[in-house]
Write an enzyme that holds these catalytic residues in place. Structure first.
Site, mmCIF file in Angstrom:
data_model
loop_
_atom_site.group_PDB
_atom_site.id
_atom_site.type_symbol
_atom_site.label_atom_id
_atom_site.label_comp_id
_atom_site.label_asym_id
_atom_site.label_seq_id
_atom_site.Cartn_x
_atom_site.Cartn_y
_atom_site.Cartn_z
ATOM 1 N N SER A 26 65.302 11.584 51.549
ATOM 2 C CA SER A 26 64.630 12.486 50.611
ATOM 3 C C SER A 26 65.600 13.075 49.590
ATOM 4 O O SER A 26 65.442 14.203 49.140
ATOM 5 C CB SER A 26 63.894 13.602 51.365
ATOM 6 O OG SER A 26 64.815 14.335 52.152
ATOM 7 N N ILE A 28 67.657 12.205 45.746
ATOM 8 C CA ILE A 28 67.098 11.871 44.433
ATOM 9 C C ILE A 28 66.575 10.440 44.371
ATOM 10 O O ILE A 28 65.518 10.168 43.779
ATOM 11 C CB ILE A 28 68.120 12.145 43.291
ATOM 12 C CG1 ILE A 28 67.450 12.010 41.943
ATOM 13 C CG2 ILE A 28 69.328 11.241 43.354
ATOM 14 C CD1 ILE A 28 66.289 12.924 41.714
ATOM 15 N N TYR A 58 73.608 19.099 47.050
ATOM 16 C CA TYR A 58 74.905 19.777 46.869
ATOM 17 C C TYR A 58 75.623 19.375 45.589
ATOM 18 O O TYR A 58 76.732 19.842 45.334
ATOM 19 C CB TYR A 58 75.802 19.521 48.089
ATOM 20 C CG TYR A 58 75.186 20.114 49.333
ATOM 21 C CD1 TYR A 58 75.301 21.470 49.609
ATOM 22 C CD2 TYR A 58 74.433 19.326 50.201
ATOM 23 C CE1 TYR A 58 74.693 22.030 50.722
ATOM 24 C CE2 TYR A 58 73.819 19.875 51.320
ATOM 25 C CZ TYR A 58 73.951 21.225 51.574
ATOM 26 O OH TYR A 58 73.353 21.790 52.659
ATOM 27 N N GLU A 127 83.859 15.490 32.341
ATOM 28 C CA GLU A 127 84.543 15.341 33.633
ATOM 29 C C GLU A 127 85.488 14.161 33.535
ATOM 30 O O GLU A 127 85.516 13.450 32.521
ATOM 31 C CB GLU A 127 83.514 15.146 34.747
ATOM 32 C CG GLU A 127 82.688 16.384 35.014
ATOM 33 C CD GLU A 127 81.691 16.185 36.140
ATOM 34 O OE1 GLU A 127 81.962 16.623 37.245
ATOM 35 O OE2 GLU A 127 80.644 15.564 35.901
ATOM 36 N N HIS A 246 87.313 12.831 46.536
ATOM 37 C CA HIS A 246 87.253 13.804 45.440
ATOM 38 C C HIS A 246 88.567 14.571 45.447
ATOM 39 O O HIS A 246 88.997 15.054 46.496
ATOM 40 C CB HIS A 246 86.063 14.747 45.608
ATOM 41 C CG HIS A 246 85.755 15.504 44.343
ATOM 42 N ND1 HIS A 246 86.590 16.474 43.842
ATOM 43 C CD2 HIS A 246 84.726 15.408 43.474
ATOM 44 C CE1 HIS A 246 86.079 16.954 42.715
ATOM 45 N NE2 HIS A 246 84.950 16.308 42.464
ATOM 46 N N ARG A 292 89.155 9.761 38.935
ATOM 47 C CA ARG A 292 89.414 10.405 40.231
ATOM 48 C C ARG A 292 90.487 9.750 41.075
ATOM 49 O O ARG A 292 91.254 10.423 41.754
ATOM 50 C CB ARG A 292 88.120 10.395 41.045
ATOM 51 C CG ARG A 292 87.255 11.487 40.632
ATOM 52 C CD ARG A 292 86.046 11.582 41.462
ATOM 53 N NE ARG A 292 85.244 12.567 40.769
ATOM 54 C CZ ARG A 292 83.977 12.773 40.959
ATOM 55 N NH1 ARG A 292 83.335 12.067 41.863
ATOM 56 N NH2 ARG A 292 83.340 13.686 40.284
ATOM 57 N N HIS A 353 84.327 11.545 49.515
ATOM 58 C CA HIS A 353 83.244 12.102 48.698
ATOM 59 C C HIS A 353 82.101 11.123 48.471
ATOM 60 O O HIS A 353 80.933 11.514 48.479
ATOM 61 C CB HIS A 353 83.850 12.509 47.351
ATOM 62 C CG HIS A 353 82.907 13.166 46.412
ATOM 63 N ND1 HIS A 353 82.212 14.305 46.735
ATOM 64 C CD2 HIS A 353 82.545 12.857 45.136
ATOM 65 C CE1 HIS A 353 81.466 14.677 45.704
ATOM 66 N NE2 HIS A 353 81.632 13.800 44.726
ATOM 67 N N GLU A 377 72.980 6.005 46.869
ATOM 68 C CA GLU A 377 74.326 5.821 47.429
ATOM 69 C C GLU A 377 74.364 4.793 48.559
ATOM 70 O O GLU A 377 75.403 4.183 48.808
ATOM 71 C CB GLU A 377 74.870 7.179 47.896
ATOM 72 C CG GLU A 377 76.357 7.127 48.170
ATOM 73 C CD GLU A 377 76.994 8.490 48.382
ATOM 74 O OE1 GLU A 377 76.427 9.519 47.941
ATOM 75 O OE2 GLU A 377 78.069 8.526 49.000
ATOM 76 N N ARG A 388 83.955 5.256 41.086
ATOM 77 C CA ARG A 388 82.806 5.762 40.330
ATOM 78 C C ARG A 388 83.242 6.771 39.263
ATOM 79 O O ARG A 388 84.074 7.650 39.515
ATOM 80 C CB ARG A 388 81.836 6.450 41.289
ATOM 81 C CG ARG A 388 80.637 7.083 40.618
ATOM 82 C CD ARG A 388 79.690 7.631 41.659
ATOM 83 N NE ARG A 388 80.292 8.708 42.412
ATOM 84 C CZ ARG A 388 80.107 10.006 42.166
ATOM 85 N NH1 ARG A 388 79.329 10.389 41.179
ATOM 86 N NH2 ARG A 388 80.682 10.913 42.916
#
Ligand code: FAD
Ligand code: SIN
Length: 538
Positions: A26, A28, A58, A127, A246, A292, A353, A377, A388
């Protein structure tokens, strides 16, 4: 092909439900898939915890989309390809970037209140790895929560969708590489009832697996169940060695590895060592906003040089009132531990992450198991490659979630043979042994963190595979009666695949860095790692 299931029951005795489309998860990707499928089909969503509990909820930084007149989708595509270090599938990236703009406009039409600037225009931040300001955010640093709640309210209002929280998908119902739904277990207080859910099409949207690491930004639900279920059903998985760390998670004794959004650096914060010296300037032309994987390695090197267990985020370049307005949740969380981020530096270090790899799908979200689709994901459609680009995964969930839903509804309309009524076969003789699930889980997470972290080497990976094999022998033989046991089995499976693919890839690329093979080897390795059960069952 032998069937592998985690529970050993005669399916005819299990209470059953039927639906056109079953959506598992449940977040996105699941909600977008459900809403798209529900335009023409009946949809059942099952999710193992509360509906909101997901990585999506989150998400902080935001969702990337080239909407500004100063930006161009071609630049977003190029930034994504560059971050992915040669392993992105360009057609998938193009689809995500182009159709993503439509999906964002749809979110706005649904009422997602993206933050606006003083002129009333959509506020955009930047970012790591982005060449333009293109990250939309909501409620400062609570983008995921706002999007998740909006999508859940649409789902709740839809007459064709039923949502069942607290229902854990244990295994896909499959026969000869065709999926017919799932066996699930109710997880409510005192209830461990099994359900047989017959579906004409099934969408796997169970998210990632970063809980196989000791230190992660992910909530506890991210145990890789969907990847393991699809693998047991015979699906091909891709690029499992690419796990994104991350760079900046809170590092305080006793605090969980709470994410300190990359958007904080997007607004001007910089990484420093204990002496207050910046170190990203030497590491990459984009400095603190490098991709990253680059930032993580620079932090690890700085930590090795200084002997410290962390570095710091220095927010002093951002005016205090701007910090309060943009990062209210990060500010409140840090305040609980006595840190005033308008004044104090935040101690940070990398943590697991995001899974770039997952169930291999085409652009239509189809897997190589009939009637099984995957999105978000849990899937690997090829948009992230070896690393990513920040804020591309909510976008991926929206675009390929919709694709999965539309195609699941189409498959559900096709004529189909009936559900194959057959008892579940076993792979192992199930038995009951005294087993401390929490203890194995802790050991697994420590092992994976040591062997499959930012730097890997052949010897540690080979040892990890041996250990995982050993644990797997008795943990897989056990028939559990609760989700935590199934999760452990799934985590073991996913950890095996990460370690095996990491051992096989004898080069360094993006999030996968091998100490003995520090160079990127395009001649041998500019290709996806593909793996299925059949590779180990020959
Ligand atoms: P999820 O949102 O994780 O949903 C998976 C769902 O499946 C959950 O509901 C879970 O309970 C359910 N589930 C799992 N197993 C089972 C099972 N066996 N049976 C039933 N249900 C099951 N990305 C961005 O683009 N921008 C950001 O700013 C951003 N910030 C992030 C911040 C944090 C702290 C984290 C952890 C991630 C962030 N990401 C961000 C990544 C992004 O949030 C996720 O990649 C994305 O939300 C995944 O969506 P999903 O729908 O695929 O999976
Ligand atoms: C963040 O806010 O730094 C996370 C963004 C992402 O993972 O895409």
């Amino acid at each position: 092909m032998r069937e592998i299931f985690l529970v050993d029951v005669d399916l005819r005795r299990v209470p059953s439900l039927a639906t056109d489309v079953l959506v598992i998860g449940s977040g996105i990707a699941a909600l977008e898939a459900a809403l798209a499928a529900a335009e023409t089909a009946s949809v059942l969503i099952i999710t193992k915890a509360a509906p909101e509990e997901s990585n999506t909820f989150y998400a902080q930084g935001g969702v990337a989309a080239s909407l500004s007149p100063d930006d161009d989708p071609a630049k977003h595509i190029q930034d994504t390809l560059t971050a992915g270090v040669g392993l992105c599938d360009e057609a998938a990236v193009r689809k995500m970037v182009i159709e993503g703009r439509e999906r964002i406009r749809e979110l706005m039409a649904w009422g997602v209140p993206f933050d606006r600037d003083d002129r009333g225009d959509i506020a955009l931040t930047i970012e790591g790895g982005h060449s333009s300001r293109r990250v939309l955010h909501a409620d400062g640093d609570a983008t995921g929560k706002v999007i998740e709640r909006t999508a859940l309210s649409r789902v709740a209002a839809h007459p064709n969708i039923t949502l069942m929280p607290g229902v854990f998908a244990v295994d896909l119902l499959h026969h000869e590489r065709v999926c017919y739904g799932a066996v699930a277990m109710e997880t409510g207080e005192g209830s461990r009832r099994l359900l047989r859910i017959e579906a004409r099409a099934t969408v796997m949207a169970t998210g990632g697996a970063c809980c196989i690491y000791r230190e992660t930004t992910n909530p506890e639900v991210a145990t890789g169940d969907g990847m393991a279920m699809a693998y047991r059903a015979g699906a091909t998985l891709a690029d499992m060695e690419f796990v994104q760390m991350h760079p900046t998670t809170l590092y305080l004794a006793g605090a969980r590895r709470f994410l300190i959004s990359e958007a904080v650096r997007g607004e001007g914060a910089v990484l420093v060592n204990r002496r207050g010296e910046r170190f990203m300037e030497k590491a990459h032309p984009l400095k603190d906003l490098a991709p990253r994987d680059v930032v993580c390695r620079a932090i690890m090197e700085e930590m090795a040089r200084s002997g410290e267990p962390n570095v710091f985020l220095d927010l002093s370049p951002i005016p205090p009132e701007r910090i309060r307005e943009r990062f209210p949740n990060i500010m409140a969380l840090c305040a609980q531990y006595g840190l005033d981020i308008t004044r104090d530096r935040i101690p940070v270090r990398p943590a697991a992450h995001y899974f770039m790899g997952g169930v291999r799908t085409g652009l239509d979200a189809a897997t190589d198991v009939g009637r099984l689709l995957a999105c978000g994901e849990v899937a690997c459609v090829g948009v992230h490659g070896a690393n990513r680009l920040a804020s591309n995964s909510l976008l991926e969930g929206l675009v390929f979630g919709r694709e999965a839903g539309v195609n699941a509804a189409r498959i559900a309309r096709e004529p189909q043979p009936g559900f194959p009524e057959r008892a579940v076969r076993r792979r192992f003789e199930h038995k009951r042994i005294p087993l401390d699930v929490e203890d194995v889980r802790r050991s697994l997470r420590s092992l994976v963190s040591r062997a499959c972290g930012i730097y890997r080497d052949g010897e540690s990976l080979a040892n990890a595979i041996r250990m995982l094999d050993f644990w797997q022998q008795y943990v897989y033989a056990e028939e559990f009666a609760s989700p935590s046991g199934f999760e452990l089995q799934n985590m073991l499976q996913v950890a095996q695949l990460v370690a095996r693919c990491a051992l096989a890839r004898e080069e360094s690329r993006g999030a996968h860095q091998r100490r003995e093979f520090p160079a990127t080897d395009n001649a041998r390795w500019k290709r996806h790692s593909l793996v299925s059960r059949f590779d180990f069952e020959k």
